[in-house]
Design an enzyme around this catalytic site. Structure first.
Site, PDB file in Angstrom:
ATOM      1  N   SER A 361       0.833  -1.190   0.000  1.00 55.74           N
ATOM      2  CA  SER A 361       0.000   0.000   0.000  1.00 55.74           C
ATOM      3  C   SER A 361       0.877   1.253   0.000  1.00 55.74           C
ATOM      4  CB  SER A 361      -0.946  -0.035   1.209  1.00 55.74           C
ATOM      5  OG  SER A 361      -1.971   0.919   1.053  1.00 55.74           O
ATOM      6  N   ASP A 426      -8.488  -4.685  -6.451  1.00 57.92           N
ATOM      7  CA  ASP A 426      -7.954  -3.706  -5.509  1.00 57.92           C
ATOM      8  C   ASP A 426      -8.122  -2.300  -6.087  1.00 57.92           C
ATOM      9  OD1 ASP A 426      -6.675  -2.391  -3.511  1.00 57.92           O
ATOM     10  OD2 ASP A 426      -4.714  -3.336  -3.787  1.00 57.92           O
ATOM     11  N   HIS A 554      -7.767  -5.386  -0.908  1.00 58.57           N
ATOM     12  CA  HIS A 554      -6.506  -4.697  -0.644  1.00 58.57           C
ATOM     13  C   HIS A 554      -5.625  -5.463   0.341  1.00 58.57           C
ATOM     14  CE1 HIS A 554      -3.820  -1.304  -0.740  1.00 58.57           C
ATOM     15  NE2 HIS A 554      -3.938  -1.080   0.561  1.00 58.57           N
TER      16      HIS A 554
END
Length: 866
Positions: A361, A426, A554
């Protein structure tokens, strides 16, 4: 001369008014107050005989109190005030000058800019407001001058006298504490500001000498100490506030600042062709939370510019005028990380080693910045060793930079060092395709909080609150939003010059691994990456599987990584939905890649995705074809190189081809050699242009054939460029050839050869790492800038003969000794061509001049000692 006292700053307001009106109001009011009341000041006793004044002797007020008490005639005296102190000698003009000195400083230079930001309405209003504040506070201080009756009351000569006359008890102590705290704070502020100003001058000089690539890390502590010592020194001078010329100097400086500010304003008005500005001032627009978090910021600042110097310096601005920029939040996190001592220790430990950077991320974006910084520091190192292998693998990372960053990474040939793993559903890697003002910020914040360990969460209810908001968000609307803008970006990639670019400035770089539950597919073309990010996200799964929540998509990378080896070992087959026979094995490979990325045959996006992958493959083949075509052109240009070699052989015995070209000996031969020099330069500039635009293979600069050809061209032709530079006296107008006249191609060829010289020492070519001693002179001088150094040495030798400054002379002689050692090592090891030691070459002439200068200096030293 009459001695005027400096106006005590305790009597005025130390506000910072924003207009000259404050000066007028304050000056007139206080001057009227001073003139109407009795005067105070130093007493100047007239000394002389028969009424003729020979001189004036000034006594301090403390001494006059004793004299007045002894004489007993203070009341009604022309020389003393009613309390026994000397009468003041100030006038309206001196009071006004001191007020101007107190309220006007260098800050007035920015007054015009500040007013322009406020506009024609708010600007003058703020000026009048500060003028009134100054007038009001000055009136209060003037009224506090006497206690009781304004004409006969006790005089308060200091701020604390006025406080004691009007307040009592703890209030007096509080006011005294605030006064001294203000004095200490002002002293600290001026010390820091002065040290920063001196440091800025020092760093500016450093950048001018060393270049902007040098960090120029200089400590401000010595400058703080210097300024502090100066403050202590001046504070010990008795009656420093009574120095009249210092007051005059301060007033002159204030008027000078005002004059400079007025002049700059007039110049700007003339340049603009009239008075400009708006009634409401400068509008900064609506700044959303996403603008603060993800708005791209440029890398041309002081800190970021030094950390990523090669990316910024390679091409400061691209053809469209867009500077290299990265995501604000990731850059802020990287700079904070880079400033920690632990990070610097870690960088020193891994320097020169193969390194893998990784992150998930936002951590992936920061890891990419760390990898870029590591590559930048490795490439800018002066060591001969090439940059160590570096790989950056990110998982679910948001887009990092704009199109200019992607192009800069391609120019530096670093795209192959980055691999981005992206899950099919995602939203984070695709989120920044959307305009920043339409992205719900709590979605991103919630996804980041989910990645933190429980002990790192700041508040217990934060995650629960954000998660609740995420659950309330219409997930289908979010998908539609991202799909719409990602589709616009994908369509834009197909246009050569889109008239209306998409709303987001972000674009990908490096290779993308697009994962799904069925496998993974990899694309290494930025255009195909944008298109496949859209296609894989838009492809819908079977209805029975249900929609995947954004936070789950995610957070699934751990499972995807574990399943990748299984998919790689599994023999894949086409799905049952594919019934039409494949045209070739290539088409079958495309179909398998689509299925592995999550795009089934019946999906709407399958047809455009298939076409995009084919286009990407064709684009991927073109660099190899361009390289083959370039090899053919290299063969055609080789005769030009042979003609220059023949030209060199003609003059090796006497003057050398460098001096023959510089002096234009044999004009016909010179014209031909110059024409071939220009043709070769055009060819190699074209090669670098293709390399900059990614039209050649990513490892082109590591291929031995091209590295050797570029190095041979450099050693043969750069001496002619140096000769041309000095023949046209460009070294006098532009500066040294090495720092101001060298072409970019030669700097790149140096970099290629240094890397090749360490990575491929087994070749028969001479490199910087060769240890075997030559038995005869080299065919070409191995230092490409040797003749530029010779020219600089000859110029320094000539200047040293007439230099009278012993410090400069010693520095010149030290530089000449360094060059003597360098050139002697090259000649003794026969790393130079035979033309260097030719009888009439510039180097041979310099050796004679240098020996004469050394002999003269030795004689001078002996005579001086005698």
């Amino acid at each position: 001369m009459t001695h005027h006292t400096k106006f005590n700053p305790n009597y005025i307001s130390i506000c910072n008014p924003a207009s000259s009106l404050s000066l007028i109001f304050t000056s007139l009011f206080l001057s009227w107050k001073r003139v109407r009341g009795s005067r105070r000041g130093d007493f100047c006793k007239e000394m002389g005989e028969n009424g003729v004044v020979a001189s004036k002797l000034c006594y301090p007020a403390a001494a006059m109190e004793v004299v007045a008490a002894e004489l007993g005639h203070t009341a009604g005296s022309k020389l003393y005030d009613d309390d026994g102190r000397l009468k003041r000698t100030g006038t309206m003009w001196t009071a006004s000058a001191h007020i101007i000195t107190a309220v006007i400083g260098s800050g007035v230079l920015s007054l015009g800019w500040a007013i322009a930001q406020l506009g024609w309405v708010a600007g003058p209003a703020v000026m009048l407001l500060f003028s009134f504040v100054t007038y009001y506070t000055s009136a209060l201080l003037a009224d506090c001058y006497r206690s009781g009756d304004e004409s006969t009351g006790k005089r308060n000569y200091t701020y604390m006298d006025a406080v004691n006359a009007n307040l009592s008890g703890i209030k007096v102590q509080v006011c005294g504490f605030l006064q001294y705290a203000n004095i200490v704070g002002v002293a600290i502020g001026y010390t820091i500001a002065a040290s920063i100003s001196m440091l800025a001058i020092k760093r500016a000089n450093c950048f001018h000498v060393e270049g902007h690539g040098d960090p120029c890390n200089i400590s401000s502590t010595p400058y703080m100490i210097i300024f502090g010592v100066a403050e202590i020194f001046f504070s010990q001078i008795p009656d420093f506030d009574q120095i009249s010329w210092l007051s005059i100097l301060a007033a002159v400086m204030s008027f000078t600042y005002s004059t400079i500010g007025l002049g700059l304003g007039v110049v700007q008005v003339v340049a603009n062709g009239g008075v400009k500005g708006s009634l409401t001032g400068i509008s900064i627009g609506v700044v959303t939370p996403m603008d603060k978090i993800f708005k791209p910021v440029g890398l041309r600042g002081d800190a970021a510019g030094r950390l990523f110097a090669p990316l910024v310096a390679a091409e400061p601005e691209d053809a469209g005028g867009e500077p290299v920029a990265v995501q604000a939040l990731a850059l802020q996190g990287f700079l904070r990380l880079c400033g920690s001592p632990e990070f610097q220790v870690l960088l020193n430990q891994i320097r020169g080693k193969a390194v893998v950077f990784t992150g998930h991320s936002l951590g992936g974006a920061i890891a990419a910045l760390v990898a870029l910084h590591y590559l930048c520091t490795s490439s800018s190192s002066s060591a001969l060793a090439p940059a160590p292998p570096v790989l950056c693998v990110t998982f679910g990372s948001p887009l990092l930079g704009n199109q200019a960053l992607s192009r800069a990474i391609l120019r530096e040939r670093w795209a192959g060092n980055f691999c981005h793993v992206v899950s099919q559903h995602d939203v984070v890697p695709r989120l920044l395709f959307c305009p920043l003002n339409v992205i719900p910020v709590h979605i991103v914040v919630g996804m980041q909080l989910h990645q933190l360990p429980v002990r790192a969460r700041r508040a217990a209810g934060v995650v629960a609150t954000v998660t609740a908001r995420m659950a309330d968000t219409n997930q289908e609307s979010l998908r539609q939003l991202i799909q719409e803008h990602a589709g616009e970006a994908a369509i834009e990639q197909k246009l050569a010059a889109p008239e209306i670019p998409s709303g987001s400035p972000y674009r990908p770089f490096g290779a993308y691994v697009l994962c799904s539950p069925d496998g993974a597919a990899c694309v290494d073309n930025p255009t195909a990456a944008v298109q496949m990010l859209y296609a894989t996200f838009a492809a819908r799964r079977a209805p029975e599987t249900g929609a995947v929540p954004p936070e789950a998509a995610h957070s699934c990378y751990g499972d995807l990584v574990l399943s990748m080896p299984h998919h790689l070992l599994l023999k894949r087959r086409l799905g049952a939905t594919v019934t039409a026979p494949a045209a070739s094995n290539y088409d079958v490979g495309i179909s398998i890649a689509l299925e592995a990325s999550g795009i089934t045959g019946e999906a709407t996006e399958a047809a455009p995705a298939r076409q995009w992958l084919k286009t990407s493959k064709r684009v991927g083949r073109s660099p190899s074809l361009n390289c083959a075509s370039l090899a053919t052109r290299l063969g055609r240009i080789t005769p030009c190189r042979a003609q220059i070699e023949w030209y060199k052989a003609l003059f090796d015995a006497n003057t050398g081809y460098y001096d023959a070209f510089k002096q234009r000996l044999s004009p016909k031969k010179f014209s031909k050699a110059n024409m071939y020099r220009i043709k070769l330069a055009q060819f190699w500039d074209g090669v670098l242009s293709m390399l900059d635009t990614s039209q050649l293979p990513y490892d082109f600069h590591r291929r031995a054939k091209w590295v050797n050809a570029a190095h041979f061209y450099q050693l043969l032709v750069e001496p002619l460029d140096i000769a041309d530079y000095h023949r046209n006296n460009l070294h006098r107008t532009r500066g040294s050839y090495i720092t101001h006249g060298r072409e970019r191609r030669y700097e790149l060829f140096d970099k290629w050869w240094k890397q090749k010289g360490c990575t491929d020492p087994s070749t028969g070519d001479t490199s910087a790492t060769t240890t075997a001693r030559r038995s005869k002179f080299a065919g070409l001088t191995q230092d490409p800038c040797f003749w530029a150094r010779v020219e600089e040495a000859r110029e320094q030798t000539e200047n040293a003969k007439s230099e009278r400054d012993m410090t400069l002379l010693a520095r010149m002689l030290e530089d000449l000794h360094k060059f003597e050692r360098h050139s002697s090592e090259l000649v003794e090891s026969k790393e130079v061509s035979i033309d260097v030691v030719a009888p009439q070459s510039s180097y041979s002439l310099w050796v004679k001049e240098w020996n004469e200068l050394k002999l003269r200096e030795e004689i001078r030293t002996i005579l001086f000692q005698f």
